[in-house]
Design a protein around this motif. Structure first.
Motif: not given
Length: 334
Positions: A299-311
């Motif tokens: 999940p930390l990888v998603y948060a770092f690379f994916y803007g959609w996940f942060r939004k």
């Protein structure tokens, strides 16, 4: 293992249960060490469970994320979430207390679930690599090959094969096939819960669950990166191509993280039976936890690379998803 008592000059063994004839030996760590272990391992469980819940809710709720790749990511996040809840949580107690207090049946279920979820993770990653292959290398065939039905089949295969490997091996006792006498006479004891495997079982299970899928994934991603590298040399590239390449790099990081975290354990898992089970239990325990932490990192990888996940994360944490219909919010800018 032996406890050195500060109140006694003699070394006295400590057992998990009162029945010393059948009980496993217990290692008693100093109180500060136990507190630190509970804090660190407990934090890892919390991050794993909460982080993967956010991924699951994000993909399930936001309609823009309902794509074949993301459904495979959803399946991967589900395996990581369940690993954190059903495997890592009881593992904290087992690792710190060095004994198993939940009974033999639950031990079998626990080990079977552990094997199931770890196998499901790598099979999900294998199918994700296939999805990326068609998206980058065969884009004209992607829509025909990667459909909702084919993705559903991939997910069902991942989980059904993993369940068969995990529960079949343990409950049919295939892991100790041919070494039953040695296991029950020299290894098995009350208060213990470890996956013990024969030479054949450790080799076959590791090859099927890790080495073959890992080699396949490495080969597929090598092909993908060669194609992506050629695309990157072109002056004019569509935004969709850039988006696909970015997604592929991100998923390659996830795959590389998985292999890095789990390779040491699977090397020891294969070697140990051939060297008389001489690898120290503490080393094995450490390598298992390093493997578990892969589910924490994803999940930390998603948060770092994916803007959609942060939004999506901000929308979930702020409670916006409960106050208005934002399931169609624009998460992508490309």
């Amino acid at each position: 293992m032996i406890l050195l008592s500060s109140s006694s000059s003699q070394m006295e063994p400590v057992f998990c249960l009162e029945s010393r004839n059948t009980s496993c030996l217990k290692t008693v760590y100093p109180l500060p060490v136990r507190v630190c272990l509970y804090a660190v391992l407990g934090a890892a469980v919390l991050v794993t469970v909460c982080g993967n819940i956010l991924v699951i809710v994000s993909i399930a709720y936001f309609k823009q994320l309902h794509t074949p790749t993301n459904f495979l990511l959803l399946s991967l996040a589900a395996s990581d979430f369940l690993l954190g809840l059903l495997v890592m949580l009881p593992s904290v107690i087992r690792s710190v207390e060095t004994c198993w207090y939940f009974g033999e049946l639950f031990c079998k279920i626990y080990i079977s679930t552990d094997v199931l979820l770890c196998t499901a993770s790598i099979l999900n990653l294998s199918f994700i690599s296939i999805d990326r292959y068609y998206a980058i290398c065969q884009p004209l065939m992607y829509g025909r090959k990667i459909t909702a039905t084919s993705v559903l089949i991939m997910i069902l295969v991942s989980w059904s094969v993993s369940a068969a490997v995990g529960f079949g091996m343990i409950f049919l006792q295939l892991n100790i096939l041919g070494i039953e006498d040695f296991y029950y006479n020299a290894v098995a004891c009350e208060g213990g819960c470890v996956l013990f495997q024969s030479q054949a079982a450790s080799t076959v299970s590791s090859v099927l669950s890790f080495y073959i899928p890992g080699v396949v994934m490495l080969g597929v991603y090598l092909k993908i990166f060669l194609v992506a590298w050629r695309q990157a040399r072109c002056q004019q590239r569509r935004s969709s191509d850039r988006s696909q390449t970015k997604a592929t790099k991100t998923l390659a990081v996830i795959m590389g993280t998985f292999l890095s975290f789990w390779t040491p354990f699977f090397i020891c898992n294969v070697v140990d039976p051939f060297i008389g089970y001489s690898i120290p239990p503490l080393l094995f325990e450490t390598l298992v936890w390093i493997g578990y932490l892969n589910s924490t990192v994803n999940p930390l990888v998603y948060a770092f690379f994916y803007g959609w996940f942060r939004k999506a994360f901000r929308a979930i944490v702020s409670g916006s998803i409960f106050t208005s219909d934002i399931s169609e919010i624009k998460l992508f800018t490309e």
